[in-house]
Write an enzyme that holds these catalytic residues in place. Sequence first.
Site, PDB file in Angstrom:
ATOM      1  CG  HIS A 100      51.341  41.239  45.759  1.00  0.00           C
ATOM      2  ND1 HIS A 100      52.324  42.100  45.314  1.00  0.00           N
ATOM      3  CD2 HIS A 100      51.930  40.045  45.976  1.00  0.00           C
ATOM      4  CE1 HIS A 100      53.461  41.445  45.267  1.00  0.00           C
ATOM      5  NE2 HIS A 100      53.256  40.193  45.660  1.00  0.00           N
TER       6      HIS A 100
ATOM      7  CD  GLU B 242      51.593  45.340  44.113  1.00  0.00           C
ATOM      8  OE1 GLU B 242      51.225  44.226  43.759  1.00  0.00           O
ATOM      9  OE2 GLU B 242      52.755  45.771  43.957  1.00  0.00           O
TER      10      GLU B 242
ATOM     11  CG  ASN C   6      10.955  41.234  44.151  1.00  0.00           C
ATOM     12  OD1 ASN C   6      10.687  42.048  43.283  1.00  0.00           O
ATOM     13  ND2 ASN C   6      10.605  39.964  44.093  1.00  0.00           N
TER      14      ASN C   6
END
Lengths: 119, 661, 171
Positions: free
Chosen positions: B46, B68, B397
């Site tokens: 919003h 929304e 990693n």
Amino acid sequence: MARILVIDDSPLFRLVLREILTKGGNEVYEASTVEEGLRIFRTISPDLVFKDLIMEDSNPLEVIKDLIRYSPTAKIVICSTEGQKNLIYQAIRAGAMDFLIKPFNTNEVTMTVERLLAK
Amino acid sequence: MEISDYLRVFMDECQEHLQSLNSALLELEGDPGNMEILNSIFRSAHTVKGASATMGFNKMASVTHAMEDILGLLRRGDLEVTPEIINLLFDSVDLLEVLARGIPEGREADIEITGIIQRLKEYSASEEKTPSARDRRRKLDLRYTKEEKEQIKERLTDAKKLYHIHVFLKEECLLKGARAFMILREVENMGEIVKTIPSTKELEDEQFKFDFIIGLLSEEPVEKAVAAIEKVLDVENVKGTAMSIDEIPDERRGYGDTYRFASQDKKDADEPAPAQLGPASLTVRVDIRKLDELMNLVAELVINRGRLEQISSELQHQELEESVETLNRLLLRLQDDVLQTRMVAVEHVFSRFPRLVRDLTRRAGKQVDLVITGADTELDRTVIDEIGDPLVHIIRNSLDHGIESPEERKAVGKPETGRLEINAYQTGNQVLITVSDDGKGIDRDKVARAALNKGFITEERLAEMNEDEIVNLIFTPGFSTSEKVTDVSGRGVGMDVVRERITALGGTARVTSKRGEGTTVIIQLPLTLAIIQTLMIQVGSEIYAIPTGLVEQTISVNRNEIHRLHQQEVTTWRGEVLPLVRLQDILEVKDAKNFEYSELDVVIIRNGERRLGCVVDTLLRPQDVVIKSLGSYLGNIPGIAGATILGDGRVALILDLRDVA
Amino acid sequence: MEENLLEQRKEQGEAREELIQLVLFKLGEEEFGVNILQAREIEKLDQGLTRVPKAPPFVEGVINLRGEIIPIVDLRKRFGLTLPPVGYDSRVIIVEVRGAPVGMLVDAVVEVIRVPVSAVEPPPPITKGVESQYLAGVAKVDNRLIVLLNLDRALSPEESQELAEAELGDE
């Protein structure tokens, strides 16, 4: 044989723990202040630490964090009287592995040591 | 305020909301019924809608508008949160990010958005209905909602089963909450806790009698968990039962909570909604460059203070000494305050990790639970800016080389879902960040072999090294065990670069690893920094930093232009006589080379009206460095303002050449 | 050995006796000790030292220890010892002198032992080539003679000169 560090300002509890732990074949180091405890900890890298929860001039949680900072695998057992519920709880959260409520008996100490060293 | 200022504020805010949308969506994925998360997503969308419409970025406004609509349906319970919807919302946020990136380049209006809009509209058109009645029965019996069951079923495999572990604590147990917490932590090592009754929150608050039930997804026999729990003090009795998910009666949404994505910040439940907060504290957005400038000025003040102190102690003028002391105190406070204004929560960096981990694990076909704690820990802004890349690399990693594929994990008896923990906390004036995985660990032998092959260490040295030291060889410059660079491992940036970046920040990086059990990278960082700009120079084999505030200019002088005037080397510069000094003479450097050179590099130092040319061997580079004190043991050494730590971990001294000039 | 000895003593009711814990280290083949309470940590010297111009001659340089700048003192130079280096892995024992960290460069750290306070005696004028002004005492443990350093003096950069002069004046 494990290296165990006892940090407690009460000579009585140091004596009790030393008796129980040496009988179990462990090498026991003692410190009566937090500062001394931290120094010994950094020097000998113990396998297990028994730490009196509330000691003078120190924030118990910071001490635990400090210990873990120096050794992230540190196994810390908190010793305290019954009244410190919240603090014990926070200590466990901060990384302490176990706690003992004073007064404790041989069996409780031995069980805790065995459990944690087996990890 | 100019338009560009508005734009910057808008972009900042936009970034913040996109970050929180990403993390909230991830949370929602793990906890689809959580109304609060849904509300926060709605609020963010919003806000972005309103802000972008105000700024005239219509495409951004359209996308957020469509989002929304769907979010509204989800909130009313007219639409159910499904993986498809979550994915669609993720895609929408991705598109918003693309749009946001396009704004500074003026490309926002050219970006295609119809695909997403159409998909969003499809949902809002087909309003599904789900029952939203709530049923709050209470008895100690662990049940699951339909959604939870679905999720559990998705995770069940031949090996991974659902167990219910019923734990009874002794009646004399004094700290039930803490014991329960320890037991949960114990059980977490065996698998994935899907739910507990009472909820983990209630357990922690001691809102239970003496028993509780843990729902556990595990590949290991439940006996193992039971045995581990039995060893905990104050445990009376433990019962572990294998469950069949379909035979457990449904629970309509109610009590209990899911334990995945356990961000310990616990902001969600304990914090009142923003609307209920008291008067909002006044804040001002400040351009970070302004803060940097302020910081530099303070650093120069600090250097000057040392000089003033020295003069005042030489003069032994009491009033002067007193006022210098006052100045000192004020300066310390000023420094503290400036440092404080620069503190930022590591959340700014951490918030992008859930999405990163989600995407990387999907791509690699792995399953990983990410647990982030201590995201509210604060660090200096400079550190925050610099720490992101190294952390991303470490995470990559872990996901690439550390955590195994579900099949591999299953084969070695680990839960199929791996665990990646990122933890930050402050201790003293340091901040520790740890990244741990429960993957296969670093292959010590492979590291040792590679280090030998590349000539980093000798056989003799290797023989003396312990396991930890060997593993830490991965930080050696030029080291990399990965033969091929995969997409996931990142574009060839090795752990050596990680360490270099962190050392340059005044921190340290080390690693501990256990074969088969996992790897932990521990990064230690200073809480605050005093940073100054310097020019790095070399004389002989030694490197020094000269604060740029003292440097007037750097010039190159031919040896033929150097003359002797009363035992003093001089040259002419801008029509004036410039005295020269070979830096090796001041610094007692034995292996300086500049006597052999025909073209000499000279740094012109200015002290008031006086100038001095310092002959060096090599001008290296300008660099912002963190000032450290040499400590009270060495005390004040004339000509040395302090020290700094170079990228390779070595110490370089910062020169204060004003006394010489 | 000492463990058993201490164990026996304890059983004989001497458990109350106060013990101090010592970090033992070597310079050449000679053993020295410092009270563990004064040692902050022990590190390997695996990085280059940075020389500090105009520092006292026994300060070898400074190192970076987890972001803190620590001066390193060569005890050999400090005591004017000519003990041959023995090729151990050099270690740095970080201690505190009046609140400031200092690293002592030693040839090896041997162990941490516990010694009853009563075993520590005042130092003779010169022990193992080190003047008594730098010593806190000597401890006899089994057949070993352990020299305990008085760190505040042994490492003090300023007072050494005065002390040496005072000492000369006394004689």
